[in-house]
Design an enzyme around this catalytic site. Structure first.
Site, mmCIF file in Angstrom:
data_model
loop_
_atom_site.group_PDB
_atom_site.id
_atom_site.type_symbol
_atom_site.label_atom_id
_atom_site.label_comp_id
_atom_site.label_asym_id
_atom_site.label_seq_id
_atom_site.Cartn_x
_atom_site.Cartn_y
_atom_site.Cartn_z
ATOM 1 C CB SER A 144 -0.862 -0.077 1.097
ATOM 2 O OG SER A 144 -1.452 1.209 1.569
ATOM 3 C CE1 TYR A 157 -3.718 -2.311 5.153
ATOM 4 C CE2 TYR A 157 -3.267 -0.215 4.753
ATOM 5 C CZ TYR A 157 -3.528 -1.366 4.388
ATOM 6 O OH TYR A 157 -3.943 -1.487 3.001
#
Ligand SMILES: NC(=O)c1ccc[n+]([C@@H]2O[C@H](COP(=O)([O-])OP(=O)(O)OC[C@H]3O[C@@H](n4cnc5c(N)ncnc54)[C@H](OP(=O)(O)O)[C@@H]3O)[C@@H](O)[C@H]2O)c1
Length: 267
Positions: A144, A157
């Site tokens: 990501s 995350y």
């Protein structure tokens, strides 16, 4: 003939979003597929859509919870025994987060690491020996832009995605001479259910489609970009909307980045 004709590709998190779109894109290029996720009913839904194409054979469904590391070696052995060697492993399964670090229990931090980081490396370690024995294979990791910089509500995350870069950059150096390639994919905002499934501070799910997510690029566009990356043998693929500028601003102007990023909406 598609560019992935004859390739056997294992996609985790194939029951939804980016994994589902990758299944369609790889199938359209002639690949054989192994599709994994925890929900067999959703894998069957995806397979039913794929089977309406010209070639209904060559799709294997395998229930797999990547956070159950102990189950992975046996599952990998039985999949390889059934289908044959894996040419491309796409580590896509993942969960996000919507909670402030100070309020999030360590248990939730660990859960995110178990799925996004340990689940990914456990499956990779189980598939890798067969690739090394054949001197061939490709491992793709869906990271990501949170693997490149931290953001509000994403402490665990972002940590899990940063950890993936450390692990897989090292692995890339260790295996390239044996013909195994590693590609990291850094998407920005992609329109999927990720924010609905994201964990809150107490471990419950966020259950809300964030504005940024809803306005993101489509999973199918990302899947096509990843396939281009495979053809070009790219080491890193970046794909998204205006948020992608942040990656380059951070790299070249870190102090400016710090000022700009804190003005963004925390969602
Ligand atoms: N959407 C974005 O904006 C975005 C941006 C950057 C990176 N990503 C990354 O893209 C990947 C896919 O996310 P998505 O956007 O497609 O979200 P999604 O629609 O919520 O899909 C997540 C997938 O992961 C699977 N999964 C979750 N926990 C799992 C576990 N413990 N074991 C096995 N499978 C599990 C889910 O299947 P089951 O529930 O059936 O297990 C589902 O198929 C993630 O790694 C995410 O971090 C997404």
């Amino acid at each position: 003939m598609g560019t992935l004709e004859g390739k056997r590709i294992w996609i985790t998190g194939a029951s939804s979003g980016i994994g589902e779109a990758l299944a369609h894109a790889c199938r359209a290029q002639g690949a054989e597929l192994i599709l994994s996720a925890r929900r067999m009913s959703e894998l069957e839904r995806v397979a039913a859509q794929l089977a309406s194409d010209q070639k209904p054979t060559g799709i294997t469904l395998q229930v797999l919870d990547v956070s159950d590391a102990a189950s992975i070696p046996d599952i990998v052995s039985s999949v390889i025994a059934k289908t044959g060697s894996i040419d491309i492993l796409i580590n896509n399964a993942g969960i996000s987060q919507r909670s402030y670090a100070a309020e999030t229990s360590l248990e939730v931090d660990r859960r995110i690491m178990e799925v996004n980081f340990f689940g990914t490396i456990a499956l990779t370690k189980a598939v890798l020996p067969d690739m090394l024995a054949r001197n061939s294979g490709m491992i793709i990791v869906i990271s990501s832009i949170s693997g490149k910089f931290g953001f509000y509500l994403r402490s665990a995350y972002a940590a899990s995605k940063h950890a993936l870069h450390g692990f897989f950059e090292s692995l890339r150096m260790e295996v390239w001479q044996q013909g195994v390639r590693v590609m990291m994919v850094c998407p920005g905002k992609i329109r999927t259910n990720i924010s609905l499934n994201a964990l809150k501070a107490d471990g419950s799910t966020h259950r809300s489609m964030d504005d940024g997510q809803a306005g993101g690029r489509s999973a199918r566009e990302l899947a096509d970009r990843i396939l281009l990356g495979i053809r070009r043998n790219e080491e890193e693929v970046f794909f998204g909307g205006p948020e992608m500028k942040a990656v380059w601003i951070k790299r070249f102007f870190p102090r400016l980045f710090s000022k700009l990023i804190r003005k963004q909406k925390p969602e």
